[in-house]
Design a protein around this motif. Structure first.
Motif, PDB file in Angstrom:
ATOM      1  N   HIS A   9       0.835  -1.207   0.000  1.00 36.20           N
ATOM      2  CA  HIS A   9       0.000   0.000   0.000  1.00 36.20           C
ATOM      3  C   HIS A   9       0.869   1.256   0.000  1.00 36.20           C
ATOM      4  CE1 HIS A   9      -3.706  -2.205   1.888  1.00 36.20           C
ATOM      5  NE2 HIS A   9      -3.395  -2.643   0.689  1.00 36.20           N
ATOM      6  N   GLU A  10       1.934   1.215   0.794  1.00 39.08           N
ATOM      7  CA  GLU A  10       2.844   2.362   0.858  1.00 39.08           C
ATOM      8  C   GLU A  10       3.498   2.611  -0.501  1.00 39.08           C
ATOM      9  OE1 GLU A  10       6.791   3.811   3.417  1.00 39.08           O
ATOM     10  OE2 GLU A  10       6.026   1.765   3.607  1.00 39.08           O
ATOM     11  N   LEU A  11       3.924   1.535  -1.165  1.00 37.79           N
ATOM     12  CA  LEU A  11       4.561   1.667  -2.475  1.00 37.79           C
ATOM     13  C   LEU A  11       3.597   2.248  -3.500  1.00 37.79           C
ATOM     14  CD1 LEU A  11       6.971   1.128  -4.358  1.00 37.79           C
ATOM     15  CD2 LEU A  11       6.089  -1.208  -4.686  1.00 37.79           C
ATOM     16  N   GLU A  12       2.340   1.784  -3.475  1.00 38.74           N
ATOM     17  CA  GLU A  12       1.341   2.277  -4.425  1.00 38.74           C
ATOM     18  C   GLU A  12       1.120   3.781  -4.260  1.00 38.74           C
ATOM     19  OE1 GLU A  12      -3.234   1.255  -5.924  1.00 38.74           O
ATOM     20  OE2 GLU A  12      -2.455   0.375  -4.059  1.00 38.74           O
ATOM     21  N   LEU A  13       1.070   4.251  -3.030  1.00 42.06           N
ATOM     22  CA  LEU A  13       0.861   5.680  -2.780  1.00 42.06           C
ATOM     23  C   LEU A  13       2.076   6.499  -3.200  1.00 42.06           C
ATOM     24  CD1 LEU A  13      -0.932   5.375   0.679  1.00 42.06           C
ATOM     25  CD2 LEU A  13      -1.930   6.360  -1.387  1.00 42.06           C
ATOM     26  N   ARG A  14       3.262   5.970  -2.942  1.00 39.29           N
ATOM     27  CA  ARG A  14       4.485   6.690  -3.338  1.00 39.29           C
ATOM     28  C   ARG A  14       4.592   6.797  -4.857  1.00 39.29           C
ATOM     29  NH1 ARG A  14       7.777   7.976   0.711  1.00 39.29           N
ATOM     30  NH2 ARG A  14       7.601   6.855   2.704  1.00 39.29           N
ATOM     31  N   GLU A  15       4.158   5.762  -5.558  1.00 40.59           N
ATOM     32  CA  GLU A  15       4.190   5.809  -7.019  1.00 40.59           C
ATOM     33  C   GLU A  15       3.229   6.853  -7.580  1.00 40.59           C
ATOM     34  OE1 GLU A  15       3.387   1.803  -8.115  1.00 40.59           O
ATOM     35  OE2 GLU A  15       5.499   1.169  -7.984  1.00 40.59           O
ATOM     36  N   LEU A  16       2.251   7.250  -6.780  1.00 44.83           N
ATOM     37  CA  LEU A  16       1.314   8.304  -7.178  1.00 44.83           C
ATOM     38  C   LEU A  16       1.830   9.689  -6.808  1.00 44.83           C
ATOM     39  CD1 LEU A  16      -2.054   6.603  -6.095  1.00 44.83           C
ATOM     40  CD2 LEU A  16      -1.273   7.028  -8.436  1.00 44.83           C
ATOM     41  N   GLY A  17       3.093   9.742  -6.331  1.00 44.40           N
ATOM     42  CA  GLY A  17       3.690  11.024  -5.972  1.00 44.40           C
ATOM     43  C   GLY A  17       3.262  11.534  -4.618  1.00 44.40           C
ATOM     44  N   CYS A  18       2.881  10.618  -3.757  1.00 47.72           N
ATOM     45  CA  CYS A  18       2.320  10.982  -2.448  1.00 47.72           C
ATOM     46  C   CYS A  18       3.294  10.587  -1.337  1.00 47.72           C
ATOM     47  CB  CYS A  18       0.990  10.241  -2.292  1.00 47.72           C
ATOM     48  SG  CYS A  18       0.085  10.635  -0.810  1.00 47.72           S
ATOM     49  N   VAL A  19       3.479  11.451  -0.346  1.00 50.96           N
ATOM     50  CA  VAL A  19       4.247  11.083   0.844  1.00 50.96           C
ATOM     51  C   VAL A  19       3.406  10.075   1.616  1.00 50.96           C
ATOM     52  CG1 VAL A  19       5.234  11.893   3.012  1.00 50.96           C
ATOM     53  CG2 VAL A  19       5.345  13.339   0.974  1.00 50.96           C
ATOM     54  N   SER A  20       3.942   8.892   1.868  1.00 57.36           N
ATOM     55  CA  SER A  20       3.174   7.846   2.539  1.00 57.36           C
ATOM     56  C   SER A  20       3.795   7.512   3.891  1.00 57.36           C
ATOM     57  CB  SER A  20       3.120   6.583   1.679  1.00 57.36           C
ATOM     58  OG  SER A  20       2.389   5.571   2.326  1.00 57.36           O
ATOM     59  N   PHE A  21       2.953   7.431   4.893  1.00 59.08           N
ATOM     60  CA  PHE A  21       3.396   7.102   6.249  1.00 59.08           C
ATOM     61  C   PHE A  21       2.818   5.745   6.620  1.00 59.08           C
ATOM     62  CE2 PHE A  21       2.903   7.090  10.869  1.00 59.08           C
ATOM     63  CZ  PHE A  21       4.128   7.545  11.302  1.00 59.08           C
ATOM     64  N   ASN A  22       3.695   4.743   6.752  1.00 61.47           N
ATOM     65  CA  ASN A  22       3.266   3.399   7.120  1.00 61.47           C
ATOM     66  C   ASN A  22       3.074   3.335   8.637  1.00 61.47           C
ATOM     67  OD1 ASN A  22       3.219   0.594   7.837  1.00 61.47           O
ATOM     68  ND2 ASN A  22       4.044   0.126   5.813  1.00 61.47           N
ATOM     69  N   LEU A  23       1.825   3.222   9.059  1.00 61.09           N
ATOM     70  CA  LEU A  23       1.515   3.279  10.492  1.00 61.09           C
ATOM     71  C   LEU A  23       2.254   2.216  11.285  1.00 61.09           C
ATOM     72  CD1 LEU A  23      -2.352   3.866  10.347  1.00 61.09           C
ATOM     73  CD2 LEU A  23      -0.580   5.541  10.856  1.00 61.09           C
ATOM     74  N   TYR A  24       2.306   0.987  10.744  1.00 60.61           N
ATOM     75  CA  TYR A  24       2.929  -0.106  11.484  1.00 60.61           C
ATOM     76  C   TYR A  24       4.453   0.012  11.476  1.00 60.61           C
ATOM     77  CZ  TYR A  24      -1.738  -2.127  11.164  1.00 60.61           C
ATOM     78  OH  TYR A  24      -3.086  -2.339  11.257  1.00 60.61           O
ATOM     79  N   ALA A  25       5.016   0.342  10.317  1.00 60.98           N
ATOM     80  CA  ALA A  25       6.471   0.414  10.207  1.00 60.98           C
ATOM     81  C   ALA A  25       7.038   1.563  11.016  1.00 60.98           C
ATOM     82  CB  ALA A  25       6.882   0.546   8.743  1.00 60.98           C
ATOM     83  N   GLU A  26       6.304   2.677  11.078  1.00 66.33           N
ATOM     84  CA  GLU A  26       6.800   3.876  11.749  1.00 66.33           C
ATOM     85  C   GLU A  26       6.444   3.927  13.236  1.00 66.33           C
ATOM     86  OE1 GLU A  26       8.737   5.949  10.317  1.00 66.33           O
ATOM     87  OE2 GLU A  26       8.555   5.306   8.234  1.00 66.33           O
ATOM     88  N   ALA A  27       5.596   2.983  13.678  1.00 63.17           N
ATOM     89  CA  ALA A  27       5.155   3.032  15.073  1.00 63.17           C
ATOM     90  C   ALA A  27       6.337   2.902  16.035  1.00 63.17           C
ATOM     91  CB  ALA A  27       4.129   1.932  15.334  1.00 63.17           C
ATOM     92  N   GLY A  28       7.247   1.967  15.741  1.00 64.18           N
ATOM     93  CA  GLY A  28       8.400   1.780  16.619  1.00 64.18           C
ATOM     94  C   GLY A  28       9.297   2.998  16.636  1.00 64.18           C
ATOM     95  N   HIS A  29       9.513   3.594  15.479  1.00 60.33           N
ATOM     96  CA  HIS A  29      10.332   4.800  15.390  1.00 60.33           C
ATOM     97  C   HIS A  29       9.710   5.931  16.218  1.00 60.33           C
ATOM     98  CE1 HIS A  29      12.869   7.929  13.539  1.00 60.33           C
ATOM     99  NE2 HIS A  29      11.754   8.645  13.457  1.00 60.33           N
ATOM    100  N   GLY A  30       8.400   6.111  16.044  1.00 65.30           N
ATOM    101  CA  GLY A  30       7.712   7.170  16.786  1.00 65.30           C
ATOM    102  C   GLY A  30       7.756   6.931  18.283  1.00 65.30           C
ATOM    103  N   PHE A  31       7.615   5.661  18.701  1.00 64.08           N
ATOM    104  CA  PHE A  31       7.646   5.326  20.117  1.00 64.08           C
ATOM    105  C   PHE A  31       9.013   5.645  20.723  1.00 64.08           C
ATOM    106  CE2 PHE A  31       8.485   1.776  23.241  1.00 64.08           C
ATOM    107  CZ  PHE A  31       7.772   2.345  24.284  1.00 64.08           C
ATOM    108  N   ALA A  32      10.072   5.206  20.029  1.00 61.49           N
ATOM    109  CA  ALA A  32      11.423   5.448  20.529  1.00 61.49           C
ATOM    110  C   ALA A  32      11.723   6.948  20.602  1.00 61.49           C
ATOM    111  CB  ALA A  32      12.447   4.744  19.638  1.00 61.49           C
ATOM    112  N   GLU A  33      11.301   7.686  19.576  1.00 60.22           N
ATOM    113  CA  GLU A  33      11.530   9.133  19.550  1.00 60.22           C
ATOM    114  C   GLU A  33      10.818   9.809  20.713  1.00 60.22           C
ATOM    115  OE1 GLU A  33      11.465  12.610  16.157  1.00 60.22           O
ATOM    116  OE2 GLU A  33       9.882  11.107  16.144  1.00 60.22           O
ATOM    117  N   HIS A  34       9.603   9.360  20.984  1.00 61.98           N
ATOM    118  CA  HIS A  34       8.833   9.932  22.091  1.00 61.98           C
ATOM    119  C   HIS A  34       9.516   9.649  23.431  1.00 61.98           C
ATOM    120  CE1 HIS A  34       5.367  11.113  24.498  1.00 61.98           C
ATOM    121  NE2 HIS A  34       5.437   9.934  25.123  1.00 61.98           N
TER     122      HIS A  34
END
Length: 526
Positions: free
Chosen positions: A488-513
Motif C-alpha cells: 500500500h505504501e509503495l502504491e501511494l508513493r508511485e502516485l507522488g504521495c508522501v506515505s506514512f506506514n503506520l505499522y512500520a513507523e510506530a516503533g520509530h515514533g515510540f522510541a523518539e517519544h
C-alpha cells in the motif's frame, strides 16, 4: 465439522473473483451452488453459521444506529414510496406468468401480493458489506441506505407477526423496559477492556438478545438490532463495532454459501427467476428518483439506490413460511433463491464501478438536482486554511492537533460523519462535514490554493481514489497519506504521495517519544 473442501472451494473461487476486480461474495455464492448440487457439507450446520452472521450484522448495525436519521422523511418516505411502487409491479408480473409460461400454475392475488412484498426488500448483508469494502460506512448515502434497510426490517417484523399463527408473548411488553439497562450495559462494555473479553461481550450480547426475542415469539434479528442500538453512541461502541467486524464477515461467508443450497428449480422456473432478476433493474431507478425528489444530490441518490439494488434474504424467509403453510409450491423457494443470487451477480459490478459510472454521466444527471438542496448537502467552506486533513479519526485528529500547534488557524479537518464533525466543532476543532471520496465535494472545496493535504481515511482503496483524483485535477500542493502495509505504501508513493506506514513507523515514533521524555527529565534534574 464444516467440510474442509467447501472452505477451500469458497476461498479459491472468492480469490479468483477478487483478482477479476469483483467482490469475493460472488465467489461464495457460486461455491454454494456447486456445493448444493454436489451435496457437499451439511446444510443445517452452514445455515447455523449463516444465522449467526446475520445476527451479528444486525447487532453491528444497531451499534451505528441513529434514531434521528430513521425519523427523517427521506428515509421512511423513500421506504414507503418504493414499497408502494414495487409491490404492485411485481405482483402484476407474477399474475401474468401463466400467459407466457403454460407450465406455471395460476397464482391468486394474495399469494402474488405476498411475494411482491417479500421481493420489495433489499439485502442488508450485501449493502453493508459493499459500503464497508468501499470505506463508506459513515457517508451520507450509506447512512440513508442503511436507514431504509432498517425501516424495511421493521416492516418485515410487522409482517411476520401479522402472518404468524401465534402472537408475541404478553411478556414481550416487558421489552419496553430494555432502555433502562443502557447504563448497566455501557458500564459492562467499559469494563470489558480491549481484548477477547470485548469480543465475547458483544457476541454473547447479540446471541442473548436474539434468544430472548425468539422466546417471546419475536424475530431474533430484531433483538440483536435493539440491543446494539442500546449501546450506540457510547465511548466504546465504535471499538466494539470494529472488534466484531472480522468475525461477522467470516460468518457472513456462510450466508452466501447457504443460498446455493436451496438448489436449482426446473427449466420454466429458471425463466421465472430470470424475469424476476430483470425486474430488479427498476429498484435503483426508483430509489434514485425518490431520493432526488427529497432534494438530495444525484450522487448521494445514485450511490444509495445502487447499494439497494438486490433482492433480500427476507424473500426466502417469507417463501419458506408460505411453503410450510401450503400457500406456495416448494419450487418457488428455489426460484426465489436463484433470483436473489442473480440479483447479487447483477448488482455487484454496478457497485464496484459506481464511482467511475457517476463520473462519466455526472454532467447529465446533475440536471435533475433541485436548486434548493437538502440541508445535509450544503456547500462546504474550508476558509483560508492552507493545510487540510481528510478524515478526523484517531490518526487525523492527532495530525490536526500537531499541525495546529505549529500553524495555528491554518489547519482544517474534513469528516464525513456529520455528528462527529459537529462534536469536534463544539470542542473548538476547526472541522467541516464532507465526503472526501465525493468527486463533487472535492471540486467544490476549492483546494487549488492549499499547501498540504493529509489523507487519513481508514480504507486504502479510498485513500488511493482521493489521491488519484487530486492528481487528475492538477492539485499543485503536497499530498500525504497513511498506509498499513508495504505494498500500500509503495502504491501511494508511485502516485507522488508522501506515505506514512503506520505499522512500520510506530516503533520509530515510540522510541523518539521516549527519548524526548527522557531528555525533558534529564533537563529538569540539572
Amino acid at each position: 465439522m464444516v467440510e474442509p473442501l467447501l472452505v477451500l472451494m469458497a476461498f479459491a473461487i472468492g480469490f479468483i473473483f477478487r483478482h477479476l476486480g469483483m467482490p469475493p461474495l460472488l465467489g461464495y455464492l457460486l461455491a454454494g451452488f456447486v456445493a448444493g448440487v454436489a451435496k457437499l457439507g451439511e446444510f443445517e450446520q452452514i445455515q447455523l453459521y449463516a444465522d449467526l452472521g446475520v445476527l451479528l450484522l444486525l447487532f453491528t448495525i444497531g451499534l451505528k444506529l441513529n434514531f434521528k436519521q430513521l425519523a427523517a422523511a427521506k428515509v421512511w418516505g423513500t421506504t414507503l414510496a418504493h414499497t408502494l411502487i414495487v409491490v404492485p409491479l411485481t405482483a402484476l408480473m407474477l399474475l401474468s406468468l401463466p400467459l407466457f409460461l403454460s407450465s406455471v400454475g395460476a397464482m391468486d392475488f394474495q399469494s402474488a401480493a405476498m411475494l411482491g412484498f417479500a421481493l420489495s426488500f433489499s439485502s442488508t448483508v450485501f449493502a453493508v458489506k459493499i459500503f464497508d469494502e468501499r470505506g463508506e460506512a459513515s457517508s451520507l448515502h450509506a447512512r440513508i441506505a442503511i436507514g431504509i434497510l432498517v425501516m424495511q426490517d421493521l416492516l418485515a417484523v410487522l409482517y411476520l407477526v401479522g402472518s404468524a399463527d401465534y402472537l408475541p408473548s404478553p411478556w414481550a411488553l416487558c421489552l419496553l423496559g430494555l432502555p433502562l439497562l443502557r447504563p448497566l450495559l455501557q458500564r459492562l462494555l467499559e469494563m470489558a477492556g480491549h481484548g477477547e473479553l470485548l469480543l465475547l461481550f458483544g457476541f454473547g450480547l447479540a446471541m442473548g438478545a436474539g434468544s430472548l426475542f425468539e422466546a417471546l415469539h419475536l424475530k431474533a434479528g430484531l433483538g440483536a438490532l435493539c440491543i446494539g442500538a442500546l449501546l450506540a453512541g457510547g465511548n466504546k461502541s465504535n471499538e466494539l463495532y470494529k472488534s466484531l467486524g472480522p468475525l461477522k464477515d467470516l460468518l457472513l461467508t456462510a450466508f452466501f454459501l447457504s443460498v446455493g443450497y436451496y438448489g436449482l428449480p426446473s427449466g420454466d422456473m429458471i425463466v421465472v427467476a430470470l424475469l424476476l432478476s430483470a425486474l430488479v433493474f427498476l429498484r435503483p431507478l426508483i430509489y434514485f428518483l425518490v431520493l432526488v425528489a427529497f432534494r438530495l444530490r444525484v450522487r448521494t441518490s445514485l450511490l444509495a439506490g445502487v447499494g439497494l439494488f438486490t433482492y433480500s434474504e427476507f424473500g426466502l424467509i417469507v417463501a419458506a413460511l408460505a411453503v410450510q403453510a401450503g400457500k406456495l409450491e416448494p419450487e418457488w423457494l428455489t426460484t426465489l433463491a436463484v433470483a436473489m443470487a442473480l440479483s447479487l451477480f447483477i448488482a455487484a459490478p454496478f457497485n464496484t464501478r459506481i464511482h467511475s459510472l457517476y463520473a462519466r454521466f455526472a454532467s447529465r444527471l446533475q440536471k435533475l438536482e433541485s436548486q434548493q438542496l437538502h440541508a445535509e448537502e450544503k456547500q462546504v467552506d474550508l476558509g483560508a486554511a492552507e493545510i487540510v486533513v481528510f478524515g478526523m479519526g484517531r490518526i487525523g485528529s492527532g495530525a490536526y492537533e500537531f499541525l495546529n500547534q505549529r500553524y495555528p488557524g491554518l489547519v482544517v479537518g474534513v469528516e464525513e460523519d456529520a455528528d462527529k464533525a459537529n462534536r469536534l466543532l463544539q470542542q473548538g476543532v476547526k472541522c467541516c462535514q464532507g465526503d472526501v471520496s465525493d468527486r463533487d465535494f472535492l471540486e467544490r472545496a476549492k483546494l487549488g490554493g492549499r499547501r498540504l493535504i493529509l489523507v487519513c481515511l481508514s480504507n486504502h482503496s479510498e485513500n488511493v481514489q482521493v489521491v488519484k483524483f487530486l492528481n487528475k485535477v492538477g492539485f499543485s500542493g503536497k499530498l500525504a497519506a497513511i498506509s498499513r502495509f508495504p505494498d500500500h505504501e509503495l502504491e501511494l508513493r508511485e502516485l507522488g504521495c508522501v506515505s506514512f506506514n503506520l505499522y512500520a513507523e510506530a516503533g520509530h515514533g515510540f522510541a523518539e517519544h521516549v527519548l524526548e521524555e527522557l531528555g525533558e527529565c534529564q533537563t529538569s534534574v540539572r
